[in-house]
Design an enzyme around this catalytic site. Structure first.
Site, short mmCIF file in Angstrom:
data_model
loop_
_atom_site.label_atom_id
_atom_site.label_comp_id
_atom_site.label_asym_id
_atom_site.label_seq_id
_atom_site.Cartn_x
_atom_site.Cartn_y
_atom_site.Cartn_z
N GLU A 88 -28.10 19.53 -11.90
CA GLU A 88 -28.66 20.80 -11.28
C GLU A 88 -27.57 21.71 -11.12
OE1 GLU A 88 -31.99 21.16 -11.52
OE2 GLU A 88 -32.62 18.92 -11.55
N CYS A 143 -30.08 27.91 -4.92
CA CYS A 143 -30.08 28.14 -6.08
C CYS A 143 -31.16 28.92 -7.08
CB CYS A 143 -29.83 26.72 -6.78
SG CYS A 143 -31.05 25.54 -6.20
N GLU A 167 -23.00 34.31 -10.94
CA GLU A 167 -23.82 33.94 -9.72
C GLU A 167 -22.76 34.20 -8.54
OE1 GLU A 167 -23.96 29.45 -8.99
OE2 GLU A 167 -25.75 29.63 -8.36
N LYS A 214 -21.34 11.19 -2.21
CA LYS A 214 -20.49 12.07 -1.90
C LYS A 214 -20.85 13.23 -1.34
CE LYS A 214 -17.47 14.88 -2.69
NZ LYS A 214 -17.43 16.07 -1.69
P1 NAD Z 1 -19.40 22.68 -6.16
O1 NAD Z 1 -19.67 22.39 -7.62
O2 NAD Z 1 -18.18 23.45 -5.93
O3 NAD Z 1 -19.62 21.20 -5.46
C1 NAD Z 1 -20.62 20.55 -5.50
C2 NAD Z 1 -19.99 18.85 -4.89
O4 NAD Z 1 -19.28 18.51 -5.95
C3 NAD Z 1 -19.41 18.87 -3.69
O5 NAD Z 1 -19.65 17.71 -3.04
C4 NAD Z 1 -17.94 18.71 -4.18
O6 NAD Z 1 -16.89 18.10 -3.44
C5 NAD Z 1 -17.99 18.07 -5.36
N1 NAD Z 1 -17.13 18.19 -6.51
C6 NAD Z 1 -16.25 19.56 -6.68
N2 NAD Z 1 -15.54 19.05 -7.59
C7 NAD Z 1 -15.80 18.01 -8.24
C8 NAD Z 1 -15.13 17.07 -9.31
N3 NAD Z 1 -13.99 17.82 -10.00
N4 NAD Z 1 -15.45 15.95 -9.37
C9 NAD Z 1 -16.51 15.46 -8.64
N5 NAD Z 1 -17.23 16.03 -7.63
C10 NAD Z 1 -16.59 17.49 -7.35
O7 NAD Z 1 -20.75 23.36 -5.62
P2 NAD Z 1 -20.97 24.07 -4.22
O8 NAD Z 1 -20.25 25.29 -3.97
O9 NAD Z 1 -21.09 23.01 -3.25
O10 NAD Z 1 -22.53 24.61 -4.17
C11 NAD Z 1 -23.01 25.63 -4.81
C12 NAD Z 1 -23.25 25.75 -6.20
O11 NAD Z 1 -24.32 24.62 -6.33
C13 NAD Z 1 -24.07 26.90 -6.75
O12 NAD Z 1 -23.63 27.03 -8.11
C14 NAD Z 1 -25.33 26.67 -6.75
O13 NAD Z 1 -26.13 27.40 -7.67
C15 NAD Z 1 -25.39 25.01 -6.93
N6 NAD Z 1 -26.94 24.60 -6.79
C16 NAD Z 1 -27.59 24.18 -7.63
C17 NAD Z 1 -29.10 23.65 -7.39
C18 NAD Z 1 -30.12 23.38 -8.59
O14 NAD Z 1 -30.88 22.70 -8.02
N7 NAD Z 1 -29.72 23.91 -9.74
C19 NAD Z 1 -29.23 23.42 -5.82
C20 NAD Z 1 -28.19 23.89 -5.10
C21 NAD Z 1 -27.06 24.39 -5.47
#
Ligand code: NAD
Length: 478
Positions: free
Chosen positions: A249, A283, A382, A173
């Site tokens: 992550e 991140c 963040e 996804k």
């Molecule tokens: P997000 O959590 O909003 O979305 C990530 C993914 O999850 C998307 O594909 C989204 O559609 C899906 N999603 C959202 N709600 C969901 C649910 N209820 N059930 C299932 N799937 C769902 O994150 P974002 O805004 O896309 O990304 C930014 C975040 O990601 C920041 O917090 C960043 O720190 C983190 N991040 C962490 C790492 C790491 O390695 N630790 C790497 C990259 C990004």
């Protein structure tokens, strides 16, 4: 480019033909439509992945599996220019970054795990003269791979490569804001010889939609998720109904600790990257900068001067250092933190504005804030944009205490030329990854991930492999 789902080896629209628009964050123009998946499409994709678990993918020899995985990496490199362009259109990041980091690393993820698979083994123990034990490794089954928008292909392939290497099938996804390179990856997998149904891609949204259905699905055995900490909590609840294995992550609020004995020019050069690369949407970015008081003024003077020289603008211009933020919603969120910083008593030393002449994209100047108390929301939460806070400190004990005073624990960067201090301080920082006198230097064999609310589990080398495999111990009486 329009993006269809990729299910059981076929590109398809949603059954109800539903779509949503994909927008270029650098000019707000429409890039195309994206099929909007929901329960029906996830059901189809999971069924295809479940069936494929018993198909040719389960019978392929290790050598052939290695060849297929390696070939995916090769084709990514052959299509590098096209993929880099699509990644930049989708994310707003500079093309120089897509071309030199995102896409080559995506290819390397496959090459790395193809090589890794050749050396992978298990344990064996003899229990006195009574029995011999040995473990066998098998796939976990159908895995859901859920990704964020900041490093779309790089992070997706960081999951997909070990997932395939361990023999699983999957439903991906992708982030709804960045669907293009994932769609091309479906084509590449097919071209590389991945059997139908092994890799499935369903586009759509997270909450109450494709993402949520995937995390609840009874035939999905594990979820590998990268995204926000709050989303991780929701997914854990959904996945608990069928006790899925989870790899997380999550978010971070990473500190940079700069001691006065370090080489400040080197520190500043790296701090420019760790603060503002990819618009601060990594991140690992270090958004809390702590500088020993005797070096504080000099650091700030040089850091601010360099930051003012950064070029914000057209991601396709080779001179650009900072592109556009991902979306209007994210732009509003990041700028709301800048307003909050002023309300919380902070001073903006540079940045904080949309640059002149860039009204049509989500551009923001790199921003440096000082004068904030450690408990301020801007220091604790963040922001995920080109915004950093700088705080002076007086002693090692004090800074370690401040650095650890957060519910995040992803990464940290520590700068000192004192070897003993480097070991002493690094051992006390509560983070999964600690760089000393560097930042974002990665060896894919090493454990990658966060502690506290920044993650669960580790990715990289054997750690990825452990997540994507089931071990069965076979005990034979002698
Ligand atoms: P997000 O959590 O909003 O979305 C990530 C993914 O999850 C998307 O594909 C989204 O559609 C899906 N999603 C959202 N709600 C969901 C649910 N209820 N059930 C299932 N799937 C769902 O994150 P974002 O805004 O896309 O990304 C930014 C975040 O990601 C920041 O917090 C960043 O720190 C983190 N991040 C962490 C790492 C790491 O390695 N630790 C790497 C990259 C990004």
């Amino acid at each position: 480019m329009n993006c269809k789902h990729f299910i059981n080896g076929e590109f398809m629209n949603s059954l109800n033909e539903k779509t949503f628009e994909n927008v270029n964050p650098a000019n707000q123009q429409r890039l195309g439509w994206v099929a909007e998946g929901g329960k029906e499409e996830i059901d189809l994709a999971v069924a295809a992945a479940k069936k494929a678990l018993k198909g040719p993918w389960s019978k392929i020899t290790t050598n052939d599996r290695i060849a297929v995985i390696r070939r995916i990496g090769d084709i990514i490199l052959e299509r590098q220019d096209e993929l880099a362009r699509l990644e930049t259109l989708d994310t707003g990041k500079p093309l120089s970054l897509s071309s030199h980091l995102d896409i080559p690393r995506a290819a390397y993820n496959f090459h790395f795990f193809a090589d890794y698979l050749r050396g992978i083994g298990t344990e064996a123990y003899q229990t006195d003269d009574q029995a011999i034990n040995y473990a066998i490794r098998r796939p976990v089954g159908v895995v859901g791979l859920i990704n964020p928008w900041n490093l779309p292909l790089l992070l997706l392939t960081w999951k997909l490569a070990p997932c395939l290497a361990a023999g699983n099938t999957c439903v991906i996804k992708p982030a709804e804001l960045t669907p293009m390179t994932a769609t091309v990856l479906g084509e590449i997998c097919q071209q590389a010889g991945v059997p139908d149904g092994v890799v499935n891609i369903v586009h759509g949204f997270g909450p109450d939609s494709a993402g949520a259905v995937l995390t609840e699905h009874p035939d999905v055995n594990a979820i590998s998720f990268t995204g926000e900490t709050t989303t991780g909590k929701i997914i854990m609840q959904a996945a608990s109904k069928t006790l899925k294995r989870l790899s997380y992550e999550l978010g971070g609020k990473n500190p940079n600790l700069i001691f006065a004995d370090s080489n400040l020019d080197e520190v500043i050069e790296t701090t420019m990257r760790s603060s503002f690369v990819n618009q601060g949407e990594v991140c690992m970015c270090g958004s809390r900068i702590y500088v020993e008081r005797s070096a504080y003024e000099e650091f700030l003077e040089k850091f601010v001067a360099k930051t003012k020289q950064m070029v914000v603008g057209d991601p396709f211009d080779p001179k650009t250092n900072v592109g556009a933020l991902i979306s209007e919603e994210h732009f509003e969120r990041v700028t709301s933190y800048i307003k909050l910083a002023v309300e919380e008593g902070g001073t903006i030393l540079t940045g904080g504005q949309r640059p002149e002449g860039l009204e049509h994209g989500y551009f923001l100047e790199p921003t440096i804030i000082v004068g904030l108390d450690r408990n301020c929301r801007v220091v604790q939460e963040e922001i995920f944009g080109p915004v950093v806070t700088v705080i002076p400190f007086d002693s090692e004990e004090e800074v370690i205490e401040q650095v650890n005073d957060t519910h995040y624990g992803l990464s940290a960067s520590l700068w000192t030329n004192d070897l003993r201090r480097a070991h002493r301080v690094a051992g006390q920082i509560e983070a999964g990854i600690i760089w000393v006198n560097t930042w974002f230097l990665r060896d894919l064999r090493t454990p990658f991930g966060g502690m506290k609310q920044s993650g669960i589990g580790r990715e990289g080398g054997i750690h990825s492999f452990e997540f994507f495999s089931e071990l069965s111990n076979i005990c034979i009486k002698l």
